[in-house]
Design a protein around this motif. Structure first.
Motif, mmCIF file in Angstrom:
data_model
loop_
_atom_site.group_PDB
_atom_site.id
_atom_site.type_symbol
_atom_site.label_atom_id
_atom_site.label_comp_id
_atom_site.label_asym_id
_atom_site.label_seq_id
_atom_site.Cartn_x
_atom_site.Cartn_y
_atom_site.Cartn_z
ATOM 1 N N MET A 220 4.621 -7.171 4.021
ATOM 2 C CA MET A 220 2.922 -7.162 4.673
ATOM 3 C C MET A 220 2.511 -6.218 3.835
ATOM 4 O O MET A 220 3.013 -5.041 3.242
ATOM 5 C CB MET A 220 2.993 -6.792 6.104
ATOM 6 N N GLU A 221 0.915 -6.363 3.788
ATOM 7 C CA GLU A 221 0.098 -5.262 3.484
ATOM 8 C C GLU A 221 -0.666 -4.521 4.247
ATOM 9 O O GLU A 221 -1.044 -5.619 5.151
ATOM 10 C CB GLU A 221 -0.740 -5.985 2.011
ATOM 11 N N ALA A 222 -0.880 -3.580 4.482
ATOM 12 C CA ALA A 222 -1.659 -2.858 5.449
ATOM 13 C C ALA A 222 -2.979 -2.669 4.909
ATOM 14 O O ALA A 222 -3.022 -2.096 3.532
ATOM 15 C CB ALA A 222 -0.925 -1.379 5.983
ATOM 16 N N VAL B 270 0.818 0.081 1.404
ATOM 17 C CA VAL B 270 -0.174 0.861 1.522
ATOM 18 C C VAL B 270 -1.050 0.802 0.258
ATOM 19 O O VAL B 270 -0.282 1.202 -0.692
ATOM 20 C CB VAL B 270 -0.137 2.068 2.312
ATOM 21 N N ASN B 271 -2.275 0.610 0.333
ATOM 22 C CA ASN B 271 -3.176 1.018 -1.051
ATOM 23 C C ASN B 271 -3.235 2.357 -1.196
ATOM 24 O O ASN B 271 -3.681 3.215 -0.378
ATOM 25 C CB ASN B 271 -4.433 0.165 -1.000
ATOM 26 N N MET B 272 -3.204 2.837 -2.570
ATOM 27 C CA MET B 272 -3.395 4.220 -2.904
ATOM 28 C C MET B 272 -4.730 4.201 -3.888
ATOM 29 O O MET B 272 -5.018 3.464 -4.644
ATOM 30 C CB MET B 272 -2.377 4.348 -3.773
ATOM 31 N N LEU C 95 4.054 1.396 -2.001
ATOM 32 C CA LEU C 95 2.686 1.772 -2.440
ATOM 33 C C LEU C 95 2.081 0.824 -3.560
ATOM 34 O O LEU C 95 2.667 0.325 -4.241
ATOM 35 C CB LEU C 95 2.796 3.007 -2.838
ATOM 36 N N GLU C 96 0.895 0.421 -3.204
ATOM 37 C CA GLU C 96 0.315 -0.469 -3.989
ATOM 38 C C GLU C 96 -0.704 0.294 -5.099
ATOM 39 O O GLU C 96 -1.871 1.103 -4.587
ATOM 40 C CB GLU C 96 -0.537 -1.484 -3.344
ATOM 41 N N ILE C 97 -0.638 0.391 -6.362
ATOM 42 C CA ILE C 97 -1.455 1.048 -7.032
ATOM 43 C C ILE C 97 -1.856 -0.045 -8.202
ATOM 44 O O ILE C 97 -1.603 -1.061 -8.385
ATOM 45 C CB ILE C 97 -0.703 2.165 -7.828
ATOM 46 N N LEU D 103 2.206 -3.061 -8.479
ATOM 47 C CA LEU D 103 1.012 -2.953 -9.448
ATOM 48 C C LEU D 103 0.029 -4.130 -8.865
ATOM 49 O O LEU D 103 0.333 -5.172 -9.095
ATOM 50 C CB LEU D 103 1.318 -3.129 -11.012
ATOM 51 N N ASP D 104 -1.230 -3.550 -8.418
ATOM 52 C CA ASP D 104 -2.208 -4.287 -7.909
ATOM 53 C C ASP D 104 -3.072 -4.901 -8.600
ATOM 54 O O ASP D 104 -3.366 -4.336 -9.690
ATOM 55 C CB ASP D 104 -2.907 -3.517 -6.535
ATOM 56 N N ASP D 105 -3.657 -6.135 -8.325
ATOM 57 C CA ASP D 105 -4.935 -6.543 -9.004
ATOM 58 C C ASP D 105 -4.209 -6.627 -10.515
ATOM 59 O O ASP D 105 -5.112 -6.198 -11.555
ATOM 60 C CB ASP D 105 -6.134 -5.680 -8.988
ATOM 61 N N LEU E 101 4.580 -7.052 -9.615
ATOM 62 C CA LEU E 101 3.399 -7.121 -9.821
ATOM 63 C C LEU E 101 2.581 -8.055 -8.887
ATOM 64 O O LEU E 101 3.288 -9.095 -8.723
ATOM 65 C CB LEU E 101 3.414 -7.780 -11.457
ATOM 66 N N LYS E 102 1.363 -7.647 -8.918
ATOM 67 C CA LYS E 102 0.526 -8.523 -7.946
ATOM 68 C C LYS E 102 -0.590 -9.132 -8.829
ATOM 69 O O LYS E 102 -1.399 -8.575 -9.436
ATOM 70 C CB LYS E 102 -0.077 -7.757 -6.760
ATOM 71 N N ILE E 103 -0.305 -10.584 -8.911
ATOM 72 C CA ILE E 103 -1.469 -11.335 -9.682
ATOM 73 C C ILE E 103 -2.777 -11.350 -8.868
ATOM 74 O O ILE E 103 -2.881 -11.527 -7.898
ATOM 75 C CB ILE E 103 -1.032 -12.720 -9.807
ATOM 76 N N ALA F 192 1.703 -13.415 -5.802
ATOM 77 C CA ALA F 192 0.296 -13.951 -6.012
ATOM 78 C C ALA F 192 -0.480 -13.862 -4.679
ATOM 79 O O ALA F 192 -0.097 -13.807 -3.553
ATOM 80 C CB ALA F 192 0.592 -15.522 -6.002
ATOM 81 N N GLU F 193 -1.683 -13.131 -5.032
ATOM 82 C CA GLU F 193 -2.562 -12.794 -3.768
ATOM 83 C C GLU F 193 -3.882 -13.625 -3.637
ATOM 84 O O GLU F 193 -4.283 -14.339 -4.564
ATOM 85 C CB GLU F 193 -3.204 -11.415 -4.414
ATOM 86 N N GLY F 194 -4.340 -13.825 -2.588
ATOM 87 C CA GLY F 194 -5.621 -14.615 -2.271
ATOM 88 C C GLY F 194 -5.191 -16.197 -2.425
ATOM 89 O O GLY F 194 -5.959 -16.923 -2.743
HETATM 90 CA CA CA Z 1 -3.815 -4.290 -2.484
#
Ligand code: CA
Ligand code: C2E
Ligand code: CA
Ligand code: CA
Length: 277
Positions: free
Chosen positions: A57-59, A116-118, A148-150, A178-180, A199-201, A234-236
């Motif tokens: 999950m992402e908070a 959690v986003n950093m 941690l999402e950076i 690694l976000d975005d 990796l998050k696309i 994959a996001e979104g």
């Molecule tokens: Ca994020």
């Protein structure tokens, strides 16, 4: 014509004034928001479409302002970064997420890691390690269940220092995403040295994944992840077509409205229970 120009200026002036006033108001109110418990955490599922399982999950942060209503993190996170309030807010958030996740693990409800986003400010503060260590101690959560999402830009702004902090954090068992990915300054050159797991696309690519050019980028990100032995999320993800395309390229972990929107911890429990039926 001159008059019209003048009016337009006045319009922009007023517009800018309003934006400025709201920003100052939010800045002032944010100082009390933590103690007044106006921040809420919502959770969004990461779903493996191949095994049909919840894998994480992402908070995400929300601010329920007493007068102005729900304020988007896109608006208040930048302000909190300017004022430095992002540091105590992140400390609180990590603590809350660890305790919530420990509860979900102990009750056998859901046993996944939560990310959690950093913000870059948190990295610059050099307090992150201490924050995470304390949260894990207090909650008794295993480090591997915190992620941690950076963003690439954080990772690249001071590569040596980032790597140092990430290595220390991974010593606590913590995972890193690694976000975005694909949107920032390319981190391709140092990607193999960055201590990351996933990796998050970026959702911008997914949103336009009917375009050939975006398809090429997505396929390449998935290939890079596979070659470096990293997980890829994959996001979104919003449509069945996007899921089909992603799976055909070897990405099975999805996060997006198609599976679930960000929701309160209680709604998350109910959502997951309904999924099991
Ligand atoms: Ca994020
Ligand atoms: P992000 O980290 O890229 O988070 C993903 C954003 O995409 C979230 O927006 C999420 O609600 C949204 N989203 C997820 N699935 C879909 C979908 O299928 N369609 C669409 N259209 N959107 C989707 P949100 O919650 O508004 O957060 C926006 C950004 O604010 C986040 O982007 C992140 O950069 C930042 N943020 C949120 N919470 C925190 C936090 O606790 N700390 C920090 N530093 N930043 C945060
Ligand atoms: Ca993202
Ligand atoms: Ca983003």
């Amino acid at each position: 014509a001159k008059q019209a120009g003048k009016n337009r200026y006045r319009f922009y002036d007023e517009q800018m004034n309003r934006t400025q006033t709201r920003k100052m108001e939010l800045e002032k109110d944010m100082r009390k928001a933590l103690v007044h418990e106006e921040f809420k955490i919502v959770y969004q599922p990461k779903w493996d479409s191949r095994t049909d399982r919840l894998v994480g999950m992402e908070a995400l942060l929300r601010w329920q302002h007493p007068r102005l209503g729900m304020i988007s993190p896109a608006e208040f996170i930048p302000i909190s970064e300017d004022t430095g309030l992002i540091v105590p807010i992140t400390r609180w958030m990590i603590q809350e997420v660890c305790c919530q996740n420990k509860h979900w693990h102990d009750s056998n409800e859901m046993k996944v890691s939560i990310s959690v986003n950093m913000s870059i400010r948190v990295f610059e503060s050099q307090l992150l390690y201490e924050m995470v260590e304390q949260a894990l101690n207090v909650s008794k959560l295993e480090g591997e269940h915190l992620e941690l999402e950076i963003t690439e830009s954080i990772a690249m702004s001071d590569v040596a220092n980032t790597i140092e902090q990430l290595i220390a954090l991974r010593g606590l068992g913590v995972k890193v995403s690694l976000d975005d990915f694909g949107t920032g300054y390319s981190s391709l050159g140092s990607l193999d040295q960055l201590p990351v797991d996933t990796l998050k696309i970026d959702q911008g690519f997914i949103r336009n994944s009917d375009q050939r050019s975006k398809q090429a980028i997505i396929s390449n990100i998935i290939a890079i992840a596979q070659n470096l032995d990293l997980d890829v999320v994959a996001e979104g993800v919003e449509t069945q077509e996007q899921i089909q395309f992603l799976r055909s390229k070897g990405c099975s972990i999805m996060q997006g409205y198609y599976y679930g929107k960000p929701m309160s911890s209680a709604d998350m429990s109910r959502w997951f229970e309904a999924k099991q039926l």
